[in-house]
Design a protein around this motif. Structure first.
Motif, PDB file in Angstrom:
ATOM      1  N   GLY A 144       0.843  -1.181   0.000  1.00 37.94           N
ATOM      2  CA  GLY A 144       0.000   0.000   0.000  1.00 37.94           C
ATOM      3  C   GLY A 144       0.880   1.234   0.000  1.00 37.94           C
ATOM      4  N   MET A 145       0.523   2.211  -0.822  1.00 42.27           N
ATOM      5  CA  MET A 145       1.331   3.424  -0.962  1.00 42.27           C
ATOM      6  C   MET A 145       0.458   4.649  -0.708  1.00 42.27           C
ATOM      7  N   SER A 146       1.037   5.652  -0.049  1.00 42.90           N
ATOM      8  CA  SER A 146       0.279   6.864   0.266  1.00 42.90           C
ATOM      9  C   SER A 146       1.164   8.091   0.106  1.00 42.90           C
ATOM     10  N   SER A 147       0.541   9.255   0.198  1.00 41.62           N
ATOM     11  CA  SER A 147       1.299  10.499   0.130  1.00 41.62           C
ATOM     12  C   SER A 147       1.592  11.059   1.515  1.00 41.62           C
ATOM     13  N   GLY A 148       1.009  10.450   2.547  1.00 46.84           N
ATOM     14  CA  GLY A 148       1.214  10.947   3.901  1.00 46.84           C
ATOM     15  C   GLY A 148       0.324  12.148   4.194  1.00 46.84           C
ATOM     16  N   ASP A 149      -0.094  12.263   5.461  1.00 47.82           N
ATOM     17  CA  ASP A 149      -0.976  13.372   5.830  1.00 47.82           C
ATOM     18  C   ASP A 149      -0.470  14.165   7.026  1.00 47.82           C
ATOM     19  N   ARG A 150       0.743  13.870   7.480  1.00 46.32           N
ATOM     20  CA  ARG A 150       1.279  14.567   8.646  1.00 46.32           C
ATOM     21  C   ARG A 150       2.265  15.632   8.188  1.00 46.32           C
ATOM     22  N   ALA A 151       1.747  16.854   8.075  1.00 44.29           N
ATOM     23  CA  ALA A 151       2.571  17.949   7.546  1.00 44.29           C
ATOM     24  C   ALA A 151       3.804  18.211   8.398  1.00 44.29           C
ATOM     25  N   SER A 152       3.733  17.907   9.677  1.00 45.80           N
ATOM     26  CA  SER A 152       4.848  18.189  10.577  1.00 45.80           C
ATOM     27  C   SER A 152       6.081  17.359  10.255  1.00 45.80           C
ATOM     28  N   GLU A 153       5.924  16.226   9.574  1.00 48.39           N
ATOM     29  CA  GLU A 153       7.056  15.355   9.279  1.00 48.39           C
ATOM     30  C   GLU A 153       7.850  15.827   8.063  1.00 48.39           C
ATOM     31  N   TYR A 154       7.230  16.530   7.161  1.00 52.39           N
ATOM     32  CA  TYR A 154       7.880  16.852   5.890  1.00 52.39           C
ATOM     33  C   TYR A 154       9.113  17.736   6.032  1.00 52.39           C
ATOM     34  N   PRO A 155       9.117  18.766   6.898  1.00 51.57           N
ATOM     35  CA  PRO A 155      10.347  19.560   7.039  1.00 51.57           C
ATOM     36  C   PRO A 155      11.554  18.737   7.467  1.00 51.57           C
ATOM     37  N   ALA A 156      11.350  17.676   8.245  1.00 49.93           N
ATOM     38  CA  ALA A 156      12.471  16.847   8.684  1.00 49.93           C
ATOM     39  C   ALA A 156      13.137  16.137   7.512  1.00 49.93           C
ATOM     40  N   PHE A 157      12.400  15.970   6.419  1.00 55.03           N
ATOM     41  CA  PHE A 157      12.947  15.339   5.216  1.00 55.03           C
ATOM     42  C   PHE A 157      13.350  16.375   4.164  1.00 55.03           C
ATOM     43  N   GLY A 158      13.194  17.657   4.501  1.00 54.99           N
ATOM     44  CA  GLY A 158      13.540  18.711   3.554  1.00 54.99           C
ATOM     45  C   GLY A 158      12.627  18.754   2.354  1.00 54.99           C
ATOM     46  N   ILE A 159      11.345  18.383   2.541  1.00 56.37           N
ATOM     47  CA  ILE A 159      10.394  18.286   1.444  1.00 56.37           C
ATOM     48  C   ILE A 159       9.232  19.239   1.707  1.00 56.37           C
ATOM     49  N   ASP A 160       8.817  19.937   0.669  1.00 52.71           N
ATOM     50  CA  ASP A 160       7.656  20.824   0.733  1.00 52.71           C
ATOM     51  C   ASP A 160       6.390  19.965   0.751  1.00 52.71           C
ATOM     52  N   PHE A 161       5.608  20.108   1.803  1.00 55.92           N
ATOM     53  CA  PHE A 161       4.392  19.313   1.957  1.00 55.92           C
ATOM     54  C   PHE A 161       3.454  19.468   0.761  1.00 55.92           C
ATOM     55  N   GLU A 162       3.428  20.640   0.175  1.00 52.01           N
ATOM     56  CA  GLU A 162       2.505  20.909  -0.933  1.00 52.01           C
ATOM     57  C   GLU A 162       2.912  20.196  -2.223  1.00 52.01           C
ATOM     58  N   THR A 163       4.117  19.657  -2.278  1.00 49.74           N
ATOM     59  CA  THR A 163       4.557  18.949  -3.494  1.00 49.74           C
ATOM     60  C   THR A 163       4.309  17.453  -3.414  1.00 49.74           C
ATOM     61  N   PRO A 210       2.121  -6.392  -6.212  1.00 46.45           N
ATOM     62  CA  PRO A 210       0.883  -5.613  -6.248  1.00 46.45           C
ATOM     63  C   PRO A 210       1.016  -4.330  -5.431  1.00 46.45           C
ATOM     64  N   ALA A 211       0.593  -3.207  -6.015  1.00 40.51           N
ATOM     65  CA  ALA A 211       0.702  -1.906  -5.357  1.00 40.51           C
ATOM     66  C   ALA A 211      -0.661  -1.223  -5.380  1.00 40.51           C
ATOM     67  N   ILE A 212      -1.197  -0.946  -4.210  1.00 35.90           N
ATOM     68  CA  ILE A 212      -2.493  -0.291  -4.106  1.00 35.90           C
ATOM     69  C   ILE A 212      -2.330   1.086  -3.476  1.00 35.90           C
ATOM     70  N   ALA A 213      -3.246   1.978  -3.782  1.00 33.87           N
ATOM     71  CA  ALA A 213      -3.254   3.302  -3.167  1.00 33.87           C
ATOM     72  C   ALA A 213      -3.965   3.223  -1.826  1.00 33.87           C
ATOM     73  N   VAL A 214      -3.372   3.813  -0.799  1.00 38.26           N
ATOM     74  CA  VAL A 214      -3.995   3.924   0.518  1.00 38.26           C
ATOM     75  C   VAL A 214      -4.420   5.377   0.679  1.00 38.26           C
ATOM     76  N   ILE A 224      -5.831   6.711  -9.967  1.00 42.88           N
ATOM     77  CA  ILE A 224      -5.551   5.506  -9.186  1.00 42.88           C
ATOM     78  C   ILE A 224      -6.032   4.267  -9.926  1.00 42.88           C
ATOM     79  N   ALA A 225      -7.234   4.318 -10.463  1.00 45.16           N
ATOM     80  CA  ALA A 225      -7.777   3.176 -11.205  1.00 45.16           C
ATOM     81  C   ALA A 225      -6.929   2.860 -12.429  1.00 45.16           C
ATOM     82  N   GLU A 226      -6.377   3.875 -13.048  1.00 43.53           N
ATOM     83  CA  GLU A 226      -5.596   3.694 -14.270  1.00 43.53           C
ATOM     84  C   GLU A 226      -4.206   3.145 -13.982  1.00 43.53           C
ATOM     85  N   ASN A 227      -3.591   3.588 -12.880  1.00 45.03           N
ATOM     86  CA  ASN A 227      -2.167   3.323 -12.688  1.00 45.03           C
ATOM     87  C   ASN A 227      -1.823   2.332 -11.582  1.00 45.03           C
ATOM     88  N   MET A 228      -2.750   2.098 -10.655  1.00 46.25           N
ATOM     89  CA  MET A 228      -2.425   1.248  -9.513  1.00 46.25           C
ATOM     90  C   MET A 228      -3.266  -0.028  -9.547  1.00 46.25           C
TER      91      MET A 228
END
Length: 346
Positions: A144-163, A210-214, A224-228
């Motif tokens: 299962g793959m996701s984009s994550g929903d915890r904005a507080s974690e993204y700065p620790a990875f040096g990643i812009d949450f909006e991207t 197998p890879a599904i969207a969470v 999601i239906a097209e690619n996962m």
């Protein structure tokens, strides 16, 4: 032919062979069968309603018990940090490492992620990890793959949450290419490049993991239906089950692969009420319900086209073994992953 990814085109996903048959993939077959529904458990395999942190004791024993009574899958969450604002750390351990630990103590149960936060992962390393894990478990892995929903974690990875939405698509595309192609060529401003002189080993044991969207992962349901290979959404209310199933089913015949079935699932917290007939009631992150009412709810979900339900009983203030016993005696006989259990209701 140059198969590099045009990074400027954020809607592009490299088209590999999307019409993959998973009939021989053990992990997929245990969880997803057209016209049927199976039940899985979200880790950790213990209840801790008043503490954000589980003890992580006796989990292999609980995993074996879950496997024996017909639970289809165990799902690990990807939570790098403890954020008090969320008050939940999942199973604490890194999900892929912990899945490998549970694999050593079990035999057949599917092991999944719900889900790996792709924008925070390097696609080449995640391909190496997932291919290795699928090989070592002989095809018991569903990712299962996701984009994550915890904005507080993204700065620790040096990643812009909006991207995170565009990063999800790019990581997924690169992962698929590096994981499945021999000597792939790619170029990415974020994740490096290869001229095609290098190959990733091992490859998935059954051609593809197998890879599904969470969750929606900042994508459209059509994407999601097209690619996962499937979709696991949030728990719908009972009156929403029919539309939940119909909205997904309507997309599948129109995908480029021409497949007629891609699995639909949902998951969340479960408060298993001591009154077995206690009706569905929404709680934060999931629902409360009694075991007999849960059985009826899952029958309705199955009839609506749902293939799998992933439950996390951590919020139930009862021993985990007691919860498994109740699920095993009342709920799972109708939805078990073990064929010998699929024999109707008591």
């Amino acid at each position: 032919m140059d198969m590099s990814i045009p990074v400027a085109d954020h809607d592009y996903v490299d088209k590999l062979s999307s019409a993959v048959c998973f009939d021989s993939h053990p992990g997929y077959k245990r969880v997803f069968r057209e016209g049927e529904l199976t039940v899985g458990l979200i880790l950790p395999l213990e209840t801790h309603p008043h503490s954000p942190q589980p003890t992580m004791k006796d989990h292999v024993e609980m995993a074996r018990l879950a496997e024996d009574i017909g639970v289809a899958a165990l799902w690990a969450r990807d939570i790098p940090f403890y954020d008090p604002a969320y008050g939940d750390v999942g199973q604490i351990f890194e999900p892929l490492i912990y899945i490998a630990h549970l694999a050593a103590g079990t035999s057949n149960i599917t092991l999944g992620t719900a889900g790996i936060v792709l924008p925070m992962r390097d696609p080449v390393l995640v391909a190496k990890q997932l291919n290795s894990l699928d090989q070592l478990t002989d095809g018991r892995l569903v990712v299962g793959m996701s984009s994550g929903d915890r904005a507080s974690e993204y700065p620790a990875f040096g990643i812009d949450f909006e991207t995170r939405g565009e990063r999800f698509r790019e990581v997924f595309s690169l992962y698929r290419k590096v994981s499945e192609r021999s000597f792939p060529r790619f170029s990415s401003s974020r994740f490096g490049q290869s001229s095609g002189s290098l190959d990733m080993l091992p490859k998935p044991p059954y051609g593809r993991t197998p890879a599904i969207a969470v969750g929606r992962s900042q994508q459209s349901l059509q994407w999601i239906a097209e690619n996962m290979d499937g979709y696991l959404g949030f728990v719908p209310n009972p009156e929403e089950l029919k539309s939940f199933g119909e909205s997904w089913k309507a997309l599948i015949p129109h995908t480029s692969s021409g497949e007629h079935f891609k699995p639909l699932a949902f998951g969340g917290f479960l408060y298993l009420h001591p009154n077995p007939r206690y009706p569905f009631k929404r709680i934060r992150g999931g629902f409360a319900i009694g075991s007999l009412a849960l059985r009826d709810f899952l029958e309705r979900a199955r009839d609506a086209g749902v293939s799998h339900v992933a439950l996390n009983p951590k919020v139930t203030p009862r021993p985990y073994s007691e919860i498994l016993a109740e699920l095993g005696s009342i709920v799972l006989p109708a939805f078990s992953a073990n064929q010998e259990f699929v024999s109707g209701l008591p």
